[in-house]
Design a protein around this motif. Structure first.
Motif, short mmCIF file in Angstrom:
data_model
loop_
_atom_site.label_atom_id
_atom_site.label_comp_id
_atom_site.label_asym_id
_atom_site.label_seq_id
_atom_site.Cartn_x
_atom_site.Cartn_y
_atom_site.Cartn_z
N GLU A 183 0.81 -1.22 0.00
CA GLU A 183 0.00 0.00 0.00
C GLU A 183 0.84 1.27 0.00
OE1 GLU A 183 0.03 -1.66 4.29
OE2 GLU A 183 -0.03 -2.41 2.22
N GLY A 215 3.09 1.91 -2.16
CA GLY A 215 3.23 2.32 -3.55
C GLY A 215 4.63 2.26 -4.12
N TYR A 257 7.99 0.78 -5.92
CA TYR A 257 8.22 -0.17 -7.02
C TYR A 257 9.66 -0.05 -7.48
CZ TYR A 257 7.46 3.94 -10.00
OH TYR A 257 7.53 5.18 -10.59
#
Length: 300
Positions: free
Chosen positions: A133, A135, A137
């Motif tokens: 959650e 976010g 990457y």
């Protein structure tokens, strides 16, 4: 290894700084057999208690598994740590911060040693690793076959985005986003400096600033479209001549407030340079055209 084992592929991790430790704990928690090595052995001891196998030397760590993840200080550290180690048949994934040129050179270096290679750009802080959650990457580029083989494993700590076979493109995406971030932070910092000493509370400016920057987000897509089409003149809302004229107000206000313009002045100068080069041709353009001057020697 059976098909049922592919979700928990074993891997080796070299480097246990804050990011490496966060990666290690996430893979261990997901059930991946993990071998770790760190130049300072004490950093590996807590992970041993959590189930990691600790290698005394890099060679032993590399020999333990096919997938080798590198999370070291810099690109030079990769060469130093792996010097003299047999890499034949190994899959090297570098989560070590570097430049596009270093990524390309390291891919060639790996190929000469019989290994496949992926470079990466981590768009996350250690606290975001293992927290979907949040976010975070990671950009990956290089061997597409390597990425496909180990994608499920690489996606455990953070989302995985493959950006092409050019090994330099992960770092390039990383640096492009971080550069935009720093430019944004520079503008925000200048805005807050302007109200220092005034009867305006930073907490009162903050929501206005957030809302305004959100409204200006259209520039991202607008710039992409214009740089692709090379059309800087159609449908312009606020043209270059107007922006250059207005920049004087920004600079005078900074001077009046006793604030250095060093964070915003380079961009204002770039727009003026574009206009001055050919006022008749560029006055009505979108400010996006100024970007073309940043390429070394372009239009200068």
């Amino acid at each position: 290894m059976t098909d049922n084992d592919t979700a928990h592929r074993p891997l080796t991790l070299l480097g246990l700084g804050d990011m490496g430790t966060a990666l290690a704990r996430t893979w261990l928690a997901a059930g991946h057999p993990l071998t770790v090595w760190n130049r300072t052995p004490a950093k590996a001891r807590p992970l041993a208690a959590e189930g990691a196998a600790v290698a005394a030397r890099p060679a032993g760590a590399v020999a333990a598994n096919t997938l080798i993840v590198l999370c070291l200080l810099d690109d030079a550290s990769i060469g130093s740590v792996l010097d003299g180690i047999d890499l034949t048949g190994k899959d090297l994934v570098s989560l070590t911060t570097g430049t596009p040129a270093e990524g390309r050179a390291r891919a060639a270096w790996a190929a000469e040693r019989g290994a496949r290679f992926l470079d990466a750009g981590v768009m996350a802080t250690p606290s975001m690793i293992g927290v979907p959650e949040a976010g975070g990457y990671v950009f990956y580029s290089g061997s597409g076959a390597l990425f496909d083989t180990h994608r499920a494993t690489l996606e455990v700590p953070a989302g995985a985005r493959f950006v092409g076979s050019d090994p330099g493109h992960a770092a390039l995406h990383d640096v492009a986003l971080l550069s935009a971030m720093n430019g944004l932070f520079a503008g925000i910092s200048h805005a807050y400096a302007l109200i220092e000493g005034e009867d305006i509370a930073p907490k009162d400016l903050a929501p206005l600033l957030s809302q305004w920057l959100g409204a200006m987000g259209f520039f991202v897509g607008n710039a992409a479209e214009r740089l692709t089409s090379r059309d800087f003149s159609t449908g312009v809302v606020s043209n270059l001549a107007m922006q250059v004229a207005a920049s004087g107000t920004l600079l005078r206000t900074a001077a009046d407030q006793g604030v250095s313009a060093e964070l915003i002045e380079p961009y204002l100068k770039l727009m003026k340079e574009r206009l001055d080069a050919d006022p008749a041709a560029h006055a009505g353009e979108d400010t996006v055209g100024a970007i073309t001057l940043l390429r070394r020697g372009a239009g200068r």
